[in-house]
Design an enzyme around this catalytic site. Structure first.
Site, PDB file in Angstrom:
ATOM      1  CB  SER A   9      -0.885   0.011   1.249  1.00 47.77           C
ATOM      2  OG  SER A   9      -1.385   1.321   1.454  1.00 47.77           O
ATOM      3  CG  HIS A  34      -3.672  -1.757  -1.698  1.00 43.83           C
ATOM      4  ND1 HIS A  34      -4.717  -2.563  -2.098  1.00 43.83           N
ATOM      5  CD2 HIS A  34      -4.144  -0.999  -0.692  1.00 43.83           C
ATOM      6  CE1 HIS A  34      -5.775  -2.311  -1.332  1.00 43.83           C
ATOM      7  NE2 HIS A  34      -5.463  -1.378  -0.476  1.00 43.83           N
ATOM      8  CG  ASP A  36      -5.049   2.127   0.761  1.00 42.36           C
ATOM      9  OD1 ASP A  36      -3.985   1.792   1.322  1.00 42.36           O
ATOM     10  OD2 ASP A  36      -5.990   1.333   0.542  1.00 42.36           O
ATOM     11  CG  MET A  38      -8.516   6.684   2.140  1.00 48.17           C
ATOM     12  SD  MET A  38      -7.578   6.703   3.699  1.00 48.17           S
ATOM     13  CE  MET A  38      -6.870   5.058   3.645  1.00 48.17           C
ATOM     14  CG  HIS A  67      -9.144  -0.196  -0.819  1.00 47.90           C
ATOM     15  ND1 HIS A  67      -8.608  -0.377   0.444  1.00 47.90           N
ATOM     16  CD2 HIS A  67     -10.486  -0.309  -0.676  1.00 47.90           C
ATOM     17  CE1 HIS A  67      -9.591  -0.595   1.307  1.00 47.90           C
ATOM     18  NE2 HIS A  67     -10.744  -0.566   0.642  1.00 47.90           N
ATOM     19  CG  MET A  69     -11.318   2.710   1.557  1.00 45.03           C
ATOM     20  SD  MET A  69      -9.824   2.672   2.549  1.00 45.03           S
ATOM     21  CE  MET A  69      -8.606   2.906   1.254  1.00 45.03           C
ATOM     22  CG  MET A 138     -11.378  -3.401   4.640  1.00 38.57           C
ATOM     23  SD  MET A 138      -9.851  -2.958   3.806  1.00 38.57           S
ATOM     24  CE  MET A 138      -9.132  -1.871   5.019  1.00 38.57           C
ATOM     25  CG  ASP A 176      -6.098  -3.325   2.867  1.00 41.73           C
ATOM     26  OD1 ASP A 176      -6.770  -2.568   2.132  1.00 41.73           O
ATOM     27  OD2 ASP A 176      -5.078  -2.951   3.465  1.00 41.73           O
TER      28      ASP A 176
END
Ligand code: DX5
Ligand code: ZN
Length: 219
Positions: A9, A34, A36, A38, A67, A69, A138, A176
């Site tokens: 990540s 990965h 992330d 957000m 990913h 979010m 998660m 994760d």
């Protein structure tokens, strides 16, 4: 038996050097990156969006395991596909219509993942398991790197593995959050075949990425 892959990540990377950092991951033997994303709404943190992913795309040939979010995720899917995501993973709670969102990701010729938070039940996604490429379990509440692993989620992985084998589904099982050298084996034994790791990959052993990736692969 699927081979074990590591998806580091970049949330734990040096954000002032992201292009160099993903090159280091590629040279260190990462299987994918990965990313992330957000929005400060679905999770209490804000990271990067499509322009950064687009800028990073040309610096790395590895797959971008993105990913998302973010709330109201459906209307942003195309932007992440166009920016260069290869795998687009969404949370069921972030879309009005999970079936529609899965279909959109597939229509954009991307791999589709669905992510379950520690408190989210498998029942949220069982009817879609034949349509998706990846389930992201998660093992922390999403929002930050460096959190403590929550072993109770391993039961979900075991349940998923059982369904996958019984129904001959082919989805990957990715875990994760809080993955380290102490818990990577129990995660793999439970059935995970892709491990996400930020802190352990970037910070352990003086930041020796190749060593950390090999250790997580139980090499
Ligand atoms: C948390 C992210 C994870 C996190 C993993 O919301 O989805 O990918 O960055 O970082 P570590 O490995 O440090 O827990
Ligand atoms: Zn993540």
């Amino acid at each position: 038996m699927k081979n074990i892959q590591i998806s580091p990540s970049i949330l734990s990377a040096d954000f002032s050097q992201l292009g160099t950092e993903i090159k280091r991951l590629e040279e260190g033997g990462a299987d994918m990156i990965h990313v992330d994303v957000m929005d400060g709404h679905f999770v209490p943190n804000l990271t990067i969006g499509p322009p950064v992913i687009k800028a990073l795309r040309k610096h790395c040939s590895l797959k971008f395991d993105v990913h998302l979010m973010i709330s109201s995720v459906h209307k942003y899917i195309k932007a992440y596909a166009d920016a260069g995501a290869d795998i687009i993973t969404i949370h069921p709670e972030a879309t009005q219509n999970l079936e529609e969102s899965i279909k959109m990701i597939k229509d954009l010729k991307k791999k589709v993942g669905v992510s379950l938070n520690p408190g989210s039940k498998i029942e949220l996604i069982t009817e879609y398991l034949d349509k998706i490429d990846l389930v992201l379990i998660m093992s922390v509440n999403p929002g930050f790197g460096g959190q403590k692993f929550m072993p109770e989620v391993l039961d979900k992985i075991k349940q998923l593995k059982k369904i996958q084998q019984e129904k001959n589904f082919t989805f990957d099982i990715e875990i994760d959050g809080g993955i380290n050298f102490e818990n990577c084996k129990i995660a793999i034994d439970a059935g995970a075949n892709i491990l996400v790791s930020g802190t352990t990959v970037f910070k352990s052993n003086g930041g020796d990425i190749k060593k950390n990736i090999d250790l997580l692969k139980l090499k």
